[in-house]
Design a protein around this motif. Sequence first.
Motif, PDB file in Angstrom:
ATOM      1  N   ARG A  65       0.870  -1.180   0.000  1.00 17.28           N
ATOM      2  CA  ARG A  65       0.000   0.000   0.000  1.00 17.28           C
ATOM      3  C   ARG A  65       0.905   1.227   0.000  1.00 17.28           C
ATOM      4  NH1 ARG A  65      -4.880  -1.388   4.292  1.00 17.28           N
ATOM      5  NH2 ARG A  65      -6.309  -2.149   2.695  1.00 17.28           N
ATOM      6  N   SER A  95      -3.614   0.520  -3.378  1.00 18.23           N
ATOM      7  CA  SER A  95      -4.429   0.510  -2.171  1.00 18.23           C
ATOM      8  C   SER A  95      -4.452  -0.845  -1.477  1.00 18.23           C
ATOM      9  CB  SER A  95      -5.863   0.928  -2.503  1.00 18.23           C
ATOM     10  OG  SER A  95      -6.467  -0.012  -3.373  1.00 18.23           O
ATOM     11  N   MET A 198      -9.631   3.134   1.074  1.00 20.00           N
ATOM     12  CA  MET A 198      -8.580   2.567   1.908  1.00 20.00           C
ATOM     13  C   MET A 198      -8.809   2.926   3.372  1.00 20.00           C
ATOM     14  SD  MET A 198      -5.097   3.372  -0.199  1.00 20.00           S
ATOM     15  CE  MET A 198      -4.073   2.693   1.086  1.00 20.00           C
ATOM     16  N   ALA A 209      -8.222  -6.693   0.940  1.00 20.97           N
ATOM     17  CA  ALA A 209      -6.855  -6.538   1.456  1.00 20.97           C
ATOM     18  C   ALA A 209      -6.558  -7.569   2.539  1.00 20.97           C
ATOM     19  CB  ALA A 209      -6.659  -5.118   2.002  1.00 20.97           C
TER      20      ALA A 209
END
Length: 316
Positions: A65, A95, A198, A209
């Motif tokens: 990231r 991201s 994010m 993620a």
Amino acid sequence: MHDRPGARTHVIVPAILAGMDTLALFAAAIARHTPVDGIHDTLLPGVRLIRSSSPTMPMPVLYERTLCLVAQGRKRAVLGTTAFVYDPAYYLVASVELPVTGAVIEASPERPYLCLSLDLDMVALGDLALRHPPADEDGGEDMGMALNRTTPELLDAALRLTRLLDTPADIDALAPLVTREILYRLLTGAGNRIVRRMARGDSRQNQIARAIVWLRAHYARDCRIDEMADVARMSRSTFHAHFKAVTAMSPLEFRTQLRMQEARRLMVAEGMDAASAGYRVGYESPSQFSRDYARLFGVPPGRDAGRLREAAGAAH
């Protein structure tokens, strides 16, 4: 006078810099702290400086990231079938953690590629998002990588952050403030949706993620889609759709990318043979490993590793 070169520098440098624009100052600041080509860790938390005096071969890398802000030159990052070309006019944001193929495409000894990479602090982003909520929330899903135009305000903050390397005693007090300003510029600038998402802990992007972090830890074994969906707290079908939207590949294609990147590292950096590297990253069949490797990188693993070792030797 000759035994105190530092005293003369303080007189001359400001006169030179006064006639330079912000971008030129940013490039000069990076160049001062990258004496040779490569990726340079710095005293600034989460900041790396990158220099390349020539175009480079496309190489698989894992983007964390991060923000990539170019001062000079140009680079291409390919995610799935989508190419992202970034330069001083456009910065790149990743991201989620993504396996991409990256290559410097514009650089020379006279004008090397110069870039600042900043890890994105999720805690600070979350705090800023709460303090500065958006006027409205756009729908839709975003890919986990995006380009956006570099603004004068963002460039000015990046310059001030980099120049703190010239005065290390100021870093502890000032670097957190300037870094927070950079995050604020990303969050509130035009085209900021990817950064906004994010900052939201419950966003689809952050659910994916979490699955990527889990997959990175377990890529060498057989991973069922259901396991990854459970980590992301989604149904199997929803997870598969959102994973592909964010990463531009299926979960199994993503796992293959991770496996091949690690196998390549094992062969080049540790001198491991192809069969052993394939076994280490989860392949029981050397022929299947070789087929997958050649499909991704265009050549069989042994030949590719030899070529990369030769290129590394020539560079030194």
